[in-house]
Motif scaffolding. Sequence first.
Motif, PDB file in Angstrom:
ATOM      1  N   PRO A 108       0.833  -1.212   0.000  1.00 28.90           N
ATOM      2  CA  PRO A 108       0.000   0.000   0.000  1.00 28.90           C
ATOM      3  C   PRO A 108       0.864   1.257   0.000  1.00 28.90           C
ATOM      4  CG  PRO A 108       0.162  -0.878   2.222  1.00 28.90           C
ATOM      5  CD  PRO A 108       0.938  -1.826   1.346  1.00 28.90           C
ATOM      6  N   ALA A 109       0.500   2.229  -0.818  1.00 22.71           N
ATOM      7  CA  ALA A 109       1.174   3.537  -0.867  1.00 22.71           C
ATOM      8  C   ALA A 109       2.672   3.384  -1.110  1.00 22.71           C
ATOM      9  CB  ALA A 109       0.918   4.315   0.416  1.00 22.71           C
ATOM     10  N   ASN A 110       3.027   2.488  -2.040  1.00 25.32           N
ATOM     11  CA  ASN A 110       4.430   2.267  -2.442  1.00 25.32           C
ATOM     12  C   ASN A 110       5.287   1.643  -1.351  1.00 25.32           C
ATOM     13  OD1 ASN A 110       4.170   3.267  -5.087  1.00 25.32           O
ATOM     14  ND2 ASN A 110       4.513   5.378  -4.411  1.00 25.32           N
ATOM     15  N   TYR A 111       4.699   1.049  -0.323  1.00 22.09           N
ATOM     16  CA  TYR A 111       5.495   0.454   0.756  1.00 22.09           C
ATOM     17  C   TYR A 111       6.097  -0.900   0.365  1.00 22.09           C
ATOM     18  CZ  TYR A 111       4.792   3.820   4.493  1.00 22.09           C
ATOM     19  OH  TYR A 111       4.845   4.950   5.272  1.00 22.09           O
ATOM     20  N   SER A 112       5.666  -1.461  -0.737  1.00 22.76           N
ATOM     21  CA  SER A 112       6.308  -2.675  -1.253  1.00 22.76           C
ATOM     22  C   SER A 112       6.853  -2.454  -2.656  1.00 22.76           C
ATOM     23  CB  SER A 112       5.316  -3.847  -1.261  1.00 22.76           C
ATOM     24  OG  SER A 112       4.235  -3.590  -2.146  1.00 22.76           O
ATOM     25  N   GLN A 113       6.958  -1.202  -3.036  1.00 20.64           N
ATOM     26  CA  GLN A 113       7.465  -0.856  -4.369  1.00 20.64           C
ATOM     27  C   GLN A 113       8.990  -0.862  -4.370  1.00 20.64           C
ATOM     28  OE1 GLN A 113       5.939  -0.754  -7.496  1.00 20.64           O
ATOM     29  NE2 GLN A 113       4.940   1.224  -7.226  1.00 20.64           N
ATOM     30  N   THR A 114       9.578  -1.440  -5.414  1.00 21.00           N
ATOM     31  CA  THR A 114      11.021  -1.381  -5.624  1.00 21.00           C
ATOM     32  C   THR A 114      11.296  -0.609  -6.904  1.00 21.00           C
ATOM     33  OG1 THR A 114      11.053  -3.484  -6.824  1.00 21.00           O
ATOM     34  CG2 THR A 114      11.381  -3.574  -4.428  1.00 21.00           C
ATOM     35  N   LEU A 115      12.563  -0.352  -7.174  1.00 19.52           N
ATOM     36  CA  LEU A 115      12.906   0.451  -8.344  1.00 19.52           C
ATOM     37  C   LEU A 115      12.437  -0.179  -9.661  1.00 19.52           C
ATOM     38  CD1 LEU A 115      16.471   1.693  -7.288  1.00 19.52           C
ATOM     39  CD2 LEU A 115      14.380   3.050  -7.447  1.00 19.52           C
ATOM     40  N   PRO A 116      12.658  -1.486  -9.901  1.00 20.37           N
ATOM     41  CA  PRO A 116      12.154  -2.066 -11.150  1.00 20.37           C
ATOM     42  C   PRO A 116      10.628  -2.060 -11.254  1.00 20.37           C
ATOM     43  CG  PRO A 116      13.888  -3.432 -10.223  1.00 20.37           C
ATOM     44  CD  PRO A 116      13.525  -2.436  -9.176  1.00 20.37           C
ATOM     45  N   SER A 117       9.930  -2.359 -10.160  1.00 18.31           N
ATOM     46  CA  SER A 117       8.468  -2.329 -10.214  1.00 18.31           C
ATOM     47  C   SER A 117       7.953  -0.901 -10.384  1.00 18.31           C
ATOM     48  CB  SER A 117       7.880  -2.957  -8.951  1.00 18.31           C
ATOM     49  OG  SER A 117       8.224  -2.213  -7.797  1.00 18.31           O
ATOM     50  N   TYR A 118       8.663   0.069  -9.813  1.00 20.02           N
ATOM     51  CA  TYR A 118       8.303   1.472  -9.997  1.00 20.02           C
ATOM     52  C   TYR A 118       8.500   1.878 -11.456  1.00 20.02           C
ATOM     53  CZ  TYR A 118       8.104   6.491  -8.990  1.00 20.02           C
ATOM     54  OH  TYR A 118       7.764   7.825  -8.962  1.00 20.02           O
ATOM     55  N   MET A 119       9.566   1.383 -12.071  1.00 18.22           N
ATOM     56  CA  MET A 119       9.799   1.642 -13.490  1.00 18.22           C
ATOM     57  C   MET A 119       8.678   1.044 -14.330  1.00 18.22           C
ATOM     58  SD  MET A 119      13.124   0.557 -15.799  1.00 18.22           S
ATOM     59  CE  MET A 119      12.847  -1.186 -15.452  1.00 18.22           C
ATOM     60  N   TYR A 120       8.263  -0.185 -13.988  1.00 24.37           N
ATOM     61  CA  TYR A 120       7.156  -0.827 -14.707  1.00 24.37           C
ATOM     62  C   TYR A 120       5.869  -0.023 -14.556  1.00 24.37           C
ATOM     63  CZ  TYR A 120       3.525  -4.279 -15.737  1.00 24.37           C
ATOM     64  OH  TYR A 120       2.424  -4.916 -16.237  1.00 24.37           O
ATOM     65  N   THR A 121       5.611   0.487 -13.348  1.00 27.44           N
ATOM     66  CA  THR A 121       4.399   1.262 -13.093  1.00 27.44           C
ATOM     67  C   THR A 121       4.399   2.551 -13.904  1.00 27.44           C
ATOM     68  OG1 THR A 121       4.264   0.366 -10.849  1.00 27.44           O
ATOM     69  CG2 THR A 121       3.023   2.372 -11.311  1.00 27.44           C
ATOM     70  N   LYS A 122       5.547   3.226 -13.943  1.00 30.44           N
ATOM     71  CA  LYS A 122       5.627   4.466 -14.699  1.00 30.44           C
ATOM     72  C   LYS A 122       5.456   4.229 -16.197  1.00 30.44           C
ATOM     73  CE  LYS A 122       6.171   7.618 -11.596  1.00 30.44           C
ATOM     74  NZ  LYS A 122       5.157   8.703 -11.446  1.00 30.44           N
ATOM     75  N   ALA A 123       5.951   3.098 -16.678  1.00 39.03           N
ATOM     76  CA  ALA A 123       5.890   2.820 -18.116  1.00 39.03           C
ATOM     77  C   ALA A 123       4.511   2.349 -18.548  1.00 39.03           C
ATOM     78  CB  ALA A 123       6.949   1.796 -18.489  1.00 39.03           C
ATOM     79  N   PHE A 124       3.903   1.429 -17.798  1.00 42.02           N
ATOM     80  CA  PHE A 124       2.685   0.772 -18.279  1.00 42.02           C
ATOM     81  C   PHE A 124       1.435   1.126 -17.476  1.00 42.02           C
ATOM     82  CE2 PHE A 124       6.251  -1.970 -19.509  1.00 42.02           C
ATOM     83  CZ  PHE A 124       6.048  -2.005 -20.875  1.00 42.02           C
ATOM     84  N   ALA A 125       1.573   2.009 -16.487  1.00 42.33           N
ATOM     85  CA  ALA A 125       0.401   2.528 -15.790  1.00 42.33           C
ATOM     86  C   ALA A 125       0.259   4.027 -16.040  1.00 42.33           C
ATOM     87  CB  ALA A 125       0.488   2.255 -14.290  1.00 42.33           C
ATOM     88  N   ALA A 126       1.358   4.754 -15.899  1.00 45.93           N
ATOM     89  CA  ALA A 126       1.341   6.190 -16.187  1.00 45.93           C
ATOM     90  C   ALA A 126       1.708   6.489 -17.638  1.00 45.93           C
ATOM     91  CB  ALA A 126       2.298   6.926 -15.252  1.00 45.93           C
TER      92      ALA A 126
END
Length: 329
Positions: free
Chosen positions: A275-293
């Motif tokens: 929740p609220a990026n508390y389990s987010q890592t750099l690669p998953s954050y990159m994936y979120t920015k690319a395919f969600a945002a």
Amino acid sequence: MVILISFLVFFTLLCIGGMLIINNSVGTSDKKIFRIGTAKKLEPFAFLMPTFILLLIMFGYPLIRTLIMAFQNYKLTQPDKIFFNRFNNFTNLFSDSDIGLIIRNSFIYVVCAVTGQFLLGMGLAFALKKPFRGRGLYQSIVFLPWAFSAFVIGLMYRWSFNGEYGVVNDLLLKIGIIPERIAWLGTPGFSLAVVTLAMIWMGVPFFAIMILAALQSIPYDIYEASYLDGCSATRRFFQIILPYIKPTIIITLLLRTIWIFNSFDMIVIITNGGPANYSQTLPSYMYTKAFAAYDFGLASALGVILMIILVIYVIFFLKATKYNTAGDF
């Protein structure tokens, strides 16, 4: 793609032109000998050329495009506003309020997962080294998680740790360890722990296989000599076993650290970074920015940073562990 094709055409024409110049510079009597010798020298390159071209297309082009998009305002939601913005993507990335939390999560996730996999895998390898009844069946069972895909393992842990109908809450309630159900995937701290536990469970067999193979390669004469000399188990481990399996340990730790650091599928499937990026890592954050945002520019900038981090890690790790001299006696 045009840049890559142009490079291949230029490289091919350059090789042909060089061969023609060299061929015309030698005498006619030496041409046959020269052609035969040149053909033999170029034969390995001819066999490697299809693979080289395929690697350039499959890896070179995406890498070049990533480097270019890292310095562009490249959003799929604004296809008519793609332009070079210099270092704005990197500035926006480090000015994000959650980037500190994401970096910390990445460090905890990689360190805990690699350490857990290594310790449990080594223990499993030593346990499987000794012969016992049903060892082959037991090996096939304990090595099974490595055969599963991350998607399947992610779904298993997502269902098992579900706060409403998960089997983990049900078992802990029946045993009496917890008084009420816990929202494992929706609680900061617990969500990252669940993802780390899933990654450890998945990677233990890999360490066990590699270390077990290294243990079985140690000559039995070495063990006999240590028994005759009255060597203790602790001394035998640190002075005989560990030096023999050190190259395998180094390369296995290196590979698993890179793989775990680059992995994002398990996180996306189990918690999706919440929740609220508390389990987010750099690669998953990159994936979120690319395919969600759909912000491919920012995601590419993060990808370049990850690549630099891994290159620095590999160089430092190999020097710190003295891999070139590992296994020398």
